[in-house]
Motif scaffolding. Structure first.
Motif, PDB file in Angstrom:
ATOM      1  N   LEU A 197     -18.065 -32.864  25.416  1.00 16.57           N
ATOM      2  CA  LEU A 197     -17.325 -31.982  24.515  1.00 16.57           C
ATOM      3  C   LEU A 197     -17.747 -32.312  23.089  1.00 16.57           C
ATOM      4  O   LEU A 197     -17.785 -33.479  22.708  1.00 16.57           O
ATOM      5  N   VAL A 198     -18.085 -31.279  22.331  1.00 14.06           N
ATOM      6  CA  VAL A 198     -18.422 -31.404  20.911  1.00 14.06           C
ATOM      7  C   VAL A 198     -17.405 -30.585  20.136  1.00 14.06           C
ATOM      8  O   VAL A 198     -17.227 -29.386  20.396  1.00 14.06           O
ATOM      9  N   SER A 199     -16.716 -31.235  19.212  1.00 12.05           N
ATOM     10  CA  SER A 199     -15.724 -30.538  18.390  1.00 12.05           C
ATOM     11  C   SER A 199     -15.658 -31.221  17.036  1.00 12.05           C
ATOM     12  O   SER A 199     -16.224 -32.303  16.856  1.00 12.05           O
ATOM     13  N   TYR A 200     -14.951 -30.576  16.095  1.00 10.50           N
ATOM     14  CA  TYR A 200     -14.864 -31.126  14.746  1.00 10.50           C
ATOM     15  C   TYR A 200     -13.832 -30.349  13.957  1.00 10.50           C
ATOM     16  O   TYR A 200     -13.483 -29.219  14.315  1.00 10.50           O
ATOM     17  N   PRO A 201     -13.351 -30.932  12.868  1.00  8.94           N
ATOM     18  CA  PRO A 201     -12.427 -30.203  11.999  1.00  8.94           C
ATOM     19  C   PRO A 201     -13.149 -29.007  11.376  1.00  8.94           C
ATOM     20  O   PRO A 201     -14.326 -29.090  11.009  1.00  8.94           O
TER      21      PRO A 201
ATOM     22  N   VAL B 149     -10.935 -31.786  26.966  1.00 10.37           N
ATOM     23  CA  VAL B 149     -10.215 -30.964  25.982  1.00 10.37           C
ATOM     24  C   VAL B 149      -8.916 -31.652  25.563  1.00 10.37           C
ATOM     25  O   VAL B 149      -8.605 -31.740  24.367  1.00 10.37           O
ATOM     26  N   ARG B 150      -8.171 -32.151  26.510  1.00 11.11           N
ATOM     27  CA  ARG B 150      -6.901 -32.819  26.172  1.00 11.11           C
ATOM     28  C   ARG B 150      -7.111 -34.057  25.298  1.00 11.11           C
ATOM     29  O   ARG B 150      -6.368 -34.308  24.357  1.00 11.11           O
ATOM     30  N   ALA B 151      -8.123 -34.848  25.610  1.00  8.44           N
ATOM     31  CA  ALA B 151      -8.386 -36.057  24.828  1.00  8.44           C
ATOM     32  C   ALA B 151      -8.759 -35.710  23.390  1.00  8.44           C
ATOM     33  O   ALA B 151      -8.208 -36.273  22.433  1.00  8.44           O
TER      34      ALA B 151
END
Length: 167
Positions: A57-61, A105-107
């Motif tokens: 998973l790649v995500s960011y503000p 996703v939850r983490a």
């Protein structure tokens, strides 16, 4: 996620996505450098060939504006961001149905909420829209030329979706 995971991530994305959606090693390293606390992997334990990657998973503000383009490096994250942007979550075929994607996703969402982000957003591929709708995301109208142009890179009928926290 560590820089040493990128080769396995590149392999996983080729199993999960069509060729036109594939992003480069440089993209993953860029996002990992900008937001390491929001980039995650799921791996099996040690085996004969080392740790097997089940998903990433790649995500960011991010802000509530246009989603970022695919495979384009960022020089910085937006100041005052209040959204958690889920850029990519992929699970290898052998691990699908085991809850790997949901755990990732939850983490990452938990970290985002803990850090004060108030909304989540993502670009959904047409094939995944039902999944995200079931998880509380709602599509945002693509009524600006800028948004329509961004979504075109994700394939036909991709949609920009958002939801509030908490999950």
């Amino acid at each position: 996620m560590l820089a040493s995971d990128v080769d396995a991530i590149l392999l996983a994305q080729t199993l999960a996505y069509p060729r036109f959606l594939l992003e480069s090693a440089e993209f993953f390293l860029n996002r990992l450098a900008l937001a390491p606390q929001y980039c995650w992997v799921a791996q099996a334990g040690e085996g004969l060939a080392g740790k097997e990657l089940f998903g990433y998973l790649v995500s960011y503000p991010w802000d509530a504006g246009l989603p970022p383009a695919l495979d384009v490096p960022l020089t910085a994250l937006p100041a005052g961001a209040d959204h958690w942007f889920l850029h990519d979550c992929a699970v290898v075929p052998e691990a699908q149905g085991l809850g790997v994607g949901q755990a990732l996703v939850r983490a990452a969402a938990g970290r985002a909420m803990h850090n004060g982000l108030t909304h989540a957003s993502l670009v959904s591929l047409a094939s995944a829209a039902g999944y995200w709708l079931r998880h509380g995301y709602a599509p945002l109208a693509a009524n600006s030329a800028g948004l329509a142009d961004k979504l075109a890179g994700y394939g036909p009928n991709a949609s920009y979706m958002s939801r509030g926290f908490p999950f």
